[in-house]
Design a protein around this motif. Structure first.
Motif, mmCIF file in Angstrom:
data_model
loop_
_atom_site.group_PDB
_atom_site.id
_atom_site.type_symbol
_atom_site.label_atom_id
_atom_site.label_comp_id
_atom_site.label_asym_id
_atom_site.label_seq_id
_atom_site.Cartn_x
_atom_site.Cartn_y
_atom_site.Cartn_z
ATOM 1 N N VAL A 42 0.876 -1.303 -0.144
ATOM 2 C CA VAL A 42 0.116 -0.041 0.008
ATOM 3 C C VAL A 42 0.835 1.014 0.007
ATOM 4 O O VAL A 42 0.498 2.182 -0.653
ATOM 5 C CB VAL A 42 -0.919 -0.073 1.249
ATOM 6 N N TYR A 43 2.025 1.353 0.775
ATOM 7 C CA TYR A 43 2.984 2.529 0.804
ATOM 8 C C TYR A 43 3.482 2.447 -0.512
ATOM 9 O O TYR A 43 3.416 3.782 -0.985
ATOM 10 C CB TYR A 43 3.959 2.162 1.883
ATOM 11 N N ALA A 44 3.839 1.675 -1.221
ATOM 12 C CA ALA A 44 4.407 1.997 -2.401
ATOM 13 C C ALA A 44 3.387 2.430 -3.649
ATOM 14 O O ALA A 44 3.758 3.421 -4.359
ATOM 15 C CB ALA A 44 5.091 0.449 -3.079
ATOM 16 N N LEU A 45 2.261 1.861 -3.421
ATOM 17 C CA LEU A 45 0.972 2.325 -4.267
ATOM 18 C C LEU A 45 0.829 3.753 -3.867
ATOM 19 O O LEU A 45 0.175 4.286 -5.097
ATOM 20 C CB LEU A 45 -0.041 1.220 -4.197
ATOM 21 N N SER A 46 0.751 4.030 -2.727
ATOM 22 C CA SER A 46 0.352 5.373 -2.358
ATOM 23 C C SER A 46 1.495 6.405 -3.129
ATOM 24 O O SER A 46 1.008 7.731 -3.147
ATOM 25 C CB SER A 46 0.325 5.828 -0.794
ATOM 26 N N LEU A 47 2.636 6.167 -3.242
ATOM 27 C CA LEU A 47 3.492 6.802 -3.822
ATOM 28 C C LEU A 47 3.079 7.227 -5.429
ATOM 29 O O LEU A 47 3.767 8.236 -5.992
ATOM 30 C CB LEU A 47 4.898 6.500 -3.891
ATOM 31 N N GLY A 48 2.356 6.526 -5.909
ATOM 32 C CA GLY A 48 1.695 6.627 -7.291
ATOM 33 C C GLY A 48 0.971 7.951 -7.397
ATOM 34 O O GLY A 48 0.524 8.461 -8.312
ATOM 35 N N VAL A 49 1.001 8.880 -6.275
ATOM 36 C CA VAL A 49 0.427 10.073 -6.450
ATOM 37 C C VAL A 49 1.193 11.088 -7.184
ATOM 38 O O VAL A 49 0.785 12.091 -7.646
ATOM 39 C CB VAL A 49 0.134 11.006 -4.927
ATOM 40 N N TYR A 50 2.383 10.652 -7.154
ATOM 41 C CA TYR A 50 3.297 11.482 -8.290
ATOM 42 C C TYR A 50 2.760 11.190 -9.545
ATOM 43 O O TYR A 50 2.937 12.301 -10.346
ATOM 44 C CB TYR A 50 4.599 10.674 -8.244
ATOM 45 N N CYS A 51 1.920 10.350 -10.014
ATOM 46 C CA CYS A 51 1.272 10.321 -11.547
ATOM 47 C C CYS A 51 0.119 11.288 -11.359
ATOM 48 O O CYS A 51 -0.855 10.435 -10.933
ATOM 49 C CB CYS A 51 1.426 8.980 -11.952
ATOM 50 N N THR A 52 0.020 12.129 -11.907
ATOM 51 C CA THR A 52 -1.309 13.037 -11.757
ATOM 52 C C THR A 52 -1.882 12.952 -13.305
ATOM 53 O O THR A 52 -1.487 12.064 -14.184
ATOM 54 C CB THR A 52 -0.946 14.476 -11.636
ATOM 55 N N SER A 53 -2.480 13.882 -13.639
ATOM 56 C CA SER A 53 -3.366 13.884 -14.996
ATOM 57 C C SER A 53 -2.295 14.149 -16.108
ATOM 58 O O SER A 53 -2.211 13.667 -17.321
ATOM 59 C CB SER A 53 -4.449 14.897 -15.057
ATOM 60 N N TRP A 54 -0.935 14.457 -15.570
ATOM 61 C CA TRP A 54 -0.082 14.868 -16.606
ATOM 62 C C TRP A 54 0.415 13.429 -17.186
ATOM 63 O O TRP A 54 0.820 13.474 -18.491
ATOM 64 C CB TRP A 54 1.291 15.536 -15.720
ATOM 65 N N THR A 55 0.276 12.458 -16.408
ATOM 66 C CA THR A 55 0.690 11.083 -16.932
ATOM 67 C C THR A 55 -0.198 10.790 -18.191
ATOM 68 O O THR A 55 0.269 9.985 -19.086
ATOM 69 C CB THR A 55 0.669 10.086 -15.877
ATOM 70 N N TYR A 56 -1.337 11.019 -18.064
ATOM 71 C CA TYR A 56 -2.357 10.813 -19.257
ATOM 72 C C TYR A 56 -2.235 11.689 -20.266
ATOM 73 O O TYR A 56 -2.050 11.259 -21.579
ATOM 74 C CB TYR A 56 -4.025 10.813 -18.601
ATOM 75 N N TYR A 57 -2.403 12.985 -20.164
ATOM 76 C CA TYR A 57 -2.297 14.177 -21.071
ATOM 77 C C TYR A 57 -0.712 14.551 -21.410
ATOM 78 O O TYR A 57 -0.589 14.490 -22.678
ATOM 79 C CB TYR A 57 -3.154 15.349 -20.778
ATOM 80 N N GLY A 58 -0.022 14.823 -20.236
ATOM 81 C CA GLY A 58 1.537 15.224 -20.699
ATOM 82 C C GLY A 58 2.298 14.389 -21.277
ATOM 83 O O GLY A 58 3.111 14.554 -22.122
ATOM 84 N N SER A 59 2.193 12.928 -20.604
ATOM 85 C CA SER A 59 3.260 11.976 -21.308
ATOM 86 C C SER A 59 3.154 11.835 -22.685
ATOM 87 O O SER A 59 4.004 11.931 -23.668
ATOM 88 C CB SER A 59 3.078 10.775 -20.332
ATOM 89 N N VAL A 60 1.783 11.772 -23.225
ATOM 90 C CA VAL A 60 1.524 11.265 -24.671
ATOM 91 C C VAL A 60 1.660 12.610 -25.360
ATOM 92 O O VAL A 60 2.149 12.313 -26.567
ATOM 93 C CB VAL A 60 0.113 10.488 -24.548
#
Length: 313
Positions: A42-60
Motif C-alpha cells: 500500500v505504501y508503494a502504491l500510495s507513492l503513485g500520487v506522483y502520477c497525476t493527469s500529466w501522466t495521461y495528457y502530458g506524457s503522451v
C-alpha cells in the motif's frame, strides 16, 4: 466516445461516492488492523500520487512533440530512489521523532525552528502548486467537454467555464475532508486508502487503453509497418528520438534534476512518502515497487503517441 451530460454526471458522482466509501472503510479497517492499510505494498502504491493527469495528457502529448524526452520525468525518480535508504530514511526518522507534518515544518525545523523560514516555504508552496492545480482542472474540464462532444479551443468567460464550478466543488470536498481530520494524529489512513485506490485505477485504465490501442493498430508490428511504408514520417520518427530542439539534451538534464527533487519534496509526495510512512522496512520495498509502477504506467505511452500521429493527424 460521446455520452450525454446526465450520464457523465452520474458516472462522476458515482466515482466520488466510491472514493468516500474507500476512505470510510479504510478508517474502519485501520482501527481493526492497521497492517491492512500500512503495509509495504500500500505504501508503494500510495507513492503513485506522483502520477497525476500529466501522466495521461502530458506524457503522451510531450512524446508526440518532443519524443522520449518525457521519460526524464520518470527516470529522475527512478534514479533518486536508490538514495532513499539513507536520505529519505533519515528524513522519516526526523519527522517521526519531532512530530513534523509537512515540508514547511521540516525545513523550518532544520533551520532552528525559524517561523519566518516556515512562512516563506509555505508561500512558495502555495505559488508552486498553482500550476499543478490548473493542470488538474484543465484535464478534468477538457475530458468532460471531449466526452460530451462539444470541445472548444477558445477561452470562455469565468461563469461559463465548467472549470470554475468544478474547482468550487473540489474545494468544498477538500475542505470537508480536511476539517474531518483536524485534531487527529499525523497518520491519515483514509487518505492513504484513497490515494492507493486511485493509483490502482490510474494504472489499470492506462494499461487497458494501451492494450486496446495496440489491438486496434494490429500491435507494435502494425505501427512500425506503417512507419516503414509512409513517406512523410519525420514527425512520427521524432516520437522515438529525443526531439529536434537545440536544447533537447539540456532540457532532458534539467527535467531529470527537477523530477528527482519533485518525487521527494512536492507537498503531496512528502505527505505520502514521509508523513504517512509507518515503518522504515516499507521503504525498502518501495525502492523496487515504485519504479516498477512508473515503468508499467509508461509502458504504452510511445505506442499511443505513435497511433495518434498515424490515425488522428
Amino acid at each position: 466516445m460521446k455520452i450525454d451530460l446526465k450520464s457523465l454526471l452520474i458516472i462522476s458522482l458515482g466515482y466520488i461516492v466510491v472514493l468516500f466509501l474507500v476512505a470510510f472503510f479504510s478508517n474502519r479497517i485501520y482501527k481493526k488492523n492497521r497492517k491492512f492499510i500500512y503495509n509495504p505494498y500500500v505504501y508503494a502504491l500510495s507513492l503513485g500520487v506522483y502520477c497525476t493527469s500529466w501522466t495521461y495528457y502530458g506524457s503522451v502529448g510531450r512524446a508526440s512533440t518532443n519524443g522520449i524526452e518525457f521519460l526524464a520525468i520518470y527516470v529522475g525518480p527512478t534514479l533518486i530512489v536508490f538514495s532513499w535508504w539513507f536520505l529519505l530514511r533519515k528524513i522519516i526518522v526526523i519527522t517521526e521523532r519531532y512530530n513534523i507534518n509537512n515540508i514547511a515544518d521540516f525545513l523550518s525545523f532544520r533551520y532552528g525552528r525559524s517561523t519566518r523560514f516556515g512562512v516563506i516555504v509555505t508561500i512558495l508552496n502555495i505559488f508552486g502548486i498553482i500550476p499543478y492545480i490548473s493542470l488538474q482542472l484543465k484535464a478534468i474540464t477538457e475530458s468532460f467537454t471531449i466526452v460530451l462532444g462539444h470541445y472548444v479551443e477558445y477561452e470562455l468567460p469565468i461563469f461559463s467555464d465548467s472549470a470554475f464550478y468544478i474547482s468550487i466543488f473540489m474545494g468544498i470536498l477538500a475542505a470537508a475532508f480536511g476539517i474531518h481530520h483536524i485534531g487527529e494524529n499525523r497518520k491519515h489512513p483514509a487518505l492513504v486508502g484513497v490515494i492507493t485506490f486511485e493509483s490502482i485505477v490510474k494504472l489499470i485504465i492506462f494499461l487497458i487503453a494501451g492494450v486496446y490501442i495496440l489491438k486496434f493498430t494490429n500491435g507494435i508490428s502494425g505501427l512500425f509497418e506503417y512507419l516503414s511504408s509512409n513517406r512523410d514520417i519525420e514527425s512520427v520518427r521524432r516520437i522515438i528520438t529525443l526531439g529536434n530542439g537545440e536544447n533537447s539534451y539540456g532540457k532532458w538534464f534539467a527535467m531529470l534534476i527537477m523530477s528527482m527533487f519533485a518525487v521527494m519534496f512536492l507537498p503531496r509526495q512528502f505527505q505520502m512518502a514521509v508523513v504517512e510512512n509507518d515503518s522504515l522496512k516499507h521503504l525498502k520495498f518501495a525502492m523496487y515497487l515504485f519504479p516498477f509502477y512508473l515503468f508499467l504506467i509508461n509502458l504504452f505511452v510511445i505506442p499511443i503517441a505513435l497511433a495518434g500521429k498515424i490515425y488522428l493527424v
